[in-house]
Write a protein that holds these residues in place. Structure first.
Motif, mmCIF file in Angstrom:
data_model
loop_
_atom_site.group_PDB
_atom_site.id
_atom_site.type_symbol
_atom_site.label_atom_id
_atom_site.label_comp_id
_atom_site.label_asym_id
_atom_site.label_seq_id
_atom_site.Cartn_x
_atom_site.Cartn_y
_atom_site.Cartn_z
ATOM 1 N N CYS A 159 0.854 -1.198 0.000
ATOM 2 C CA CYS A 159 0.000 0.000 0.000
ATOM 3 C C CYS A 159 0.883 1.238 0.000
ATOM 4 C CB CYS A 159 -0.887 -0.012 1.251
ATOM 5 S SG CYS A 159 -2.020 1.385 1.264
ATOM 6 N N ASN A 161 -0.494 4.319 0.613
ATOM 7 C CA ASN A 161 -1.316 5.410 1.166
ATOM 8 C C ASN A 161 -0.835 5.969 2.497
ATOM 9 O OD1 ASN A 161 -3.285 5.796 -0.873
ATOM 10 N ND2 ASN A 161 -4.041 3.771 -0.378
ATOM 11 N N PHE A 162 -0.199 5.165 3.292
ATOM 12 C CA PHE A 162 0.322 5.640 4.587
ATOM 13 C C PHE A 162 -0.722 6.404 5.395
ATOM 14 C CE2 PHE A 162 4.055 4.749 2.090
ATOM 15 C CZ PHE A 162 4.885 4.102 2.999
ATOM 16 N N CYS A 163 -1.912 5.832 5.566
ATOM 17 C CA CYS A 163 -2.885 6.423 6.494
ATOM 18 C C CYS A 163 -2.189 6.516 7.851
ATOM 19 C CB CYS A 163 -4.138 5.569 6.584
ATOM 20 S SG CYS A 163 -4.962 5.414 4.990
ATOM 21 N N CYS A 166 -1.946 3.456 10.319
ATOM 22 C CA CYS A 166 -1.861 2.093 9.766
ATOM 23 C C CYS A 166 -0.432 1.625 9.548
ATOM 24 C CB CYS A 166 -2.622 2.052 8.447
ATOM 25 S SG CYS A 166 -2.643 0.410 7.727
ATOM 26 N N VAL A 168 0.311 -1.133 7.837
ATOM 27 C CA VAL A 168 0.407 -2.006 6.660
ATOM 28 C C VAL A 168 1.501 -1.603 5.664
ATOM 29 C CG1 VAL A 168 -0.854 -2.727 4.568
ATOM 30 C CG2 VAL A 168 -1.890 -3.018 6.811
ATOM 31 N N PRO A 169 1.615 -0.308 5.288
ATOM 32 C CA PRO A 169 2.657 0.026 4.305
ATOM 33 C C PRO A 169 4.069 -0.326 4.788
ATOM 34 C CG PRO A 169 1.091 1.817 4.511
ATOM 35 C CD PRO A 169 0.784 0.857 5.623
ATOM 36 N N GLN A 203 -4.728 -4.660 -0.576
ATOM 37 C CA GLN A 203 -4.943 -3.656 0.464
ATOM 38 C C GLN A 203 -5.790 -2.509 -0.085
ATOM 39 O OE1 GLN A 203 -2.003 -5.348 1.615
ATOM 40 N NE2 GLN A 203 -3.153 -5.670 3.485
ATOM 41 N N HIS A 239 -10.555 1.492 -1.418
ATOM 42 C CA HIS A 239 -10.330 2.796 -0.776
ATOM 43 C C HIS A 239 -11.276 3.812 -1.416
ATOM 44 C CE1 HIS A 239 -8.569 6.327 0.881
ATOM 45 N NE2 HIS A 239 -7.538 5.671 1.418
ATOM 46 N N ARG A 278 -6.689 10.340 4.984
ATOM 47 C CA ARG A 278 -7.487 9.431 4.155
ATOM 48 C C ARG A 278 -7.708 9.944 2.734
ATOM 49 N NH1 ARG A 278 -8.151 4.319 4.641
ATOM 50 N NH2 ARG A 278 -10.343 4.345 4.099
HETATM 51 S S1 SF4 Z 1 -5.648 1.783 6.029
HETATM 52 FE FE1 SF4 Z 1 -5.633 0.706 4.072
HETATM 53 S S2 SF4 Z 1 -5.195 2.333 2.570
HETATM 54 FE FE2 SF4 Z 1 -4.601 3.159 4.577
HETATM 55 S S3 SF4 Z 1 -2.407 2.660 4.773
HETATM 56 FE FE3 SF4 Z 1 -3.550 0.981 5.732
HETATM 57 S S4 SF4 Z 1 -3.756 -0.546 4.114
HETATM 58 FE FE4 SF4 Z 1 -3.207 1.379 3.117
#
Ligand code: SF4
Length: 440
Positions: A159, A161-163, A166, A168-169, A203, A239, A278
């Motif tokens: 991902c 996006n680096f919310c 989060c 995940v990235p 993602q 997203h 977001r």
């Molecule tokens: S919430 Fe979803 S879109 Fe935002 S950084 Fe995490 S995985 Fe990526």
């Protein structure tokens, strides 16, 4: 020589469930016996335990560590391998601290499991690599077999996006899309093995980047839906900032694309959405819902909500509550914020007291319960297509299946898993439906 029995326990999201299935397939193809389970599965007696971990919330990490501790105390403990996001994000800290774990393997290296498991098991070793841009090893493999009527297929990983909240990235690396032809071929192989329903995973599937005539995610949906024998096609996660009208039109037009969409909003206050990074506003999100319902009026819409983000005031929260009222979701998942290492939000003051986070979470659940119940009531007396999964977990005399809108239905019938049957809905419960087989 007998190869070890490997048990895989999975925490977290569907991406992890998909990864665990892939790990199992890869290991089985290499001759290992593999059993798969969730976090509630009883402690088994495997030679190797792979714990596929989740770092999205602190609680998921604590549960994984507690499970590892339980296994480590066995008289003959298995060799313990930590996989997933914790292995990727925290391996260096955990290496010295969680001595029960012998090996760490990140999401980018699962394709190497047979080689690593077979050749190692001699001393301590870290397998994880940093995920690299464009790398696609983890879009695994050809000669695996699948059982059951439903399967996950990864279309992209990582991902960009680096919310702010989060991890995940950091755990999964940058976005990498898989070639459309590979995805099509994998779905075709699965349907030839009896799979009826495929969920395309990523993602943020909406930012899928293909090429030629399958350049966008909307193109990919239409392309994959053509696989002969595929009865149902789902996808997640979308997203909101990248959801195009073309994707919604594909849902509306193509009969075997399920009329269901998971569109995480996270918050209803523009101030909080901005702080979360977001990339959309409350108004844009509500306009999207209107556009979606104009094309697919009966779509089953679901979302994720995160309450208690740093700086979320009472009036910010009330905006989230009002958005949930307006959106009229069929269901939602609500979580209380907890700071995650490496993320931007971890540098902010976690200033909403835990008690208040729980109160806000409870309020969202109360609002949603009314909407969920209303949507369930609308199904009463309807004849719905149900994909049969197998015997009901709570009552073995009943069969369980899912509607296109992803609702569980229990009914009595002599039908095989994978059958697509018509069921008349006769009663509704809190989370599931009861029905009678119409014809099969
Ligand atoms: S919430 Fe979803 S879109 Fe935002 S950084 Fe995490 S995985 Fe990526």
């Amino acid at each position: 020589m007998n190869l070890p029995h490997v048990q895989i326990i999975t925490f977290g999201c569907q991406m992890n469930v998909c990864d665990s299935e892939r790990m199992a397939e890869i290991l089985q193809a290499a001759g290992y016996t593999v059993s798969l389970g969730g976090e509630d599965d009883a402690v088994g007696s495997a030679d190797v335990l792979i714990v596929n971990t989740c770092s999205v919330r602190a609680k998921a990490e604590q549960k994984a560590l507690s499970l590892i501790g339980t296994y480590a105390k066995q008289e003959n403990p298995p060799l313990i391998v930590m996989a997933g996001c914790m292995a990727q994000v925290h391996q260096r800290e955990l290496l010295g601290k969680v001595t029960a774990v012998s090996h760490f393997v990140g999401p980018n290296d699962y394709y190497r499991l047979p080689e690593l498991l077979g050749g190692s098991l001699k001393g301590r070793k870290v397998w994880t690599n940093e995920p690299q841009c464009g790398e696609a090893h983890d879009f695994i493999p050809a000669a695996c077999s699948h059982t059951g009527p439903s399967a996950f297929v990864t279309v992209m990983k990582g991902c960009d996006n680096f919310c702010a909240y989060c991890v995940v990235p950091y755990a999964r690396g940058p976005e990498r899309s898989r070639p459309a032809q590979d995805i099509y071929d994998e779905v075709k192989r699965l349907t030839e093995q009896g799979v009826q329903e495929v969920s395309l995973l990523g993602q943020n599937v909406n930012s899928y980047k293909g090429s030629g005539s399958v350049a966008t995610f909307a193109d990919l949906l239409r392309y994959v839906a053509e696989v002969p024998g595929l009865k149902r096609l789902r996808f997640m996660t979308s997203h909101p900032k990248d959801l195009s009208a073309d994707i919604v039109k594909a849902i509306a037009d193509v009969p075997n694309i399920c009329k269901a969409l998971h569109l995480p909003v996270q918050a209803g206050s523009n101030k909080v959405l901005k702080a979360m990074g977001r990339g959309y506003t409350r108004e844009h999100y509500l306009d999207l819902l209107q556009m979606i319902r104009s094309y697919v009026p009966d779509i089953a819409l679901t979302t994720d909500i995160l309450v208690g983000f740093p700086g979320e005031s009472e009036s910010d929260f009330l905006e989230t509550a009002s958005l949930v009222e307006l959106a009229d979701y069929t269901d939602l998942f609500v979580f209380a914020y907890s700071p995650r290492p490496h993320t931007k939000a971890a540098e902010l003051v976690d200033d909403v007291p835990q008690k208040e986070k729980v109160a806000r979470l409870t309020k969202i659940v109360e609002i949603q319960n009314i909407h969920s119940q209303k949507h369930m009531e609308k199904l009463l007396g309807k004849e719905l297509k149900v994909l049969v999964e197998g015997p009901s977990k709570s009552d073995k005399s009943l069969i369980t299946g899912r509607t296109e809108g992803n609702k569980l239905v229990h009914f009595s019938a002599d039908v095989k898993p994978g059958s697509l049957v018509t069921v008349k809905i006769t009663a509704i419960g809190t989370h599931s439906l009861r029905g009678e087989l119409c014809h099969g």
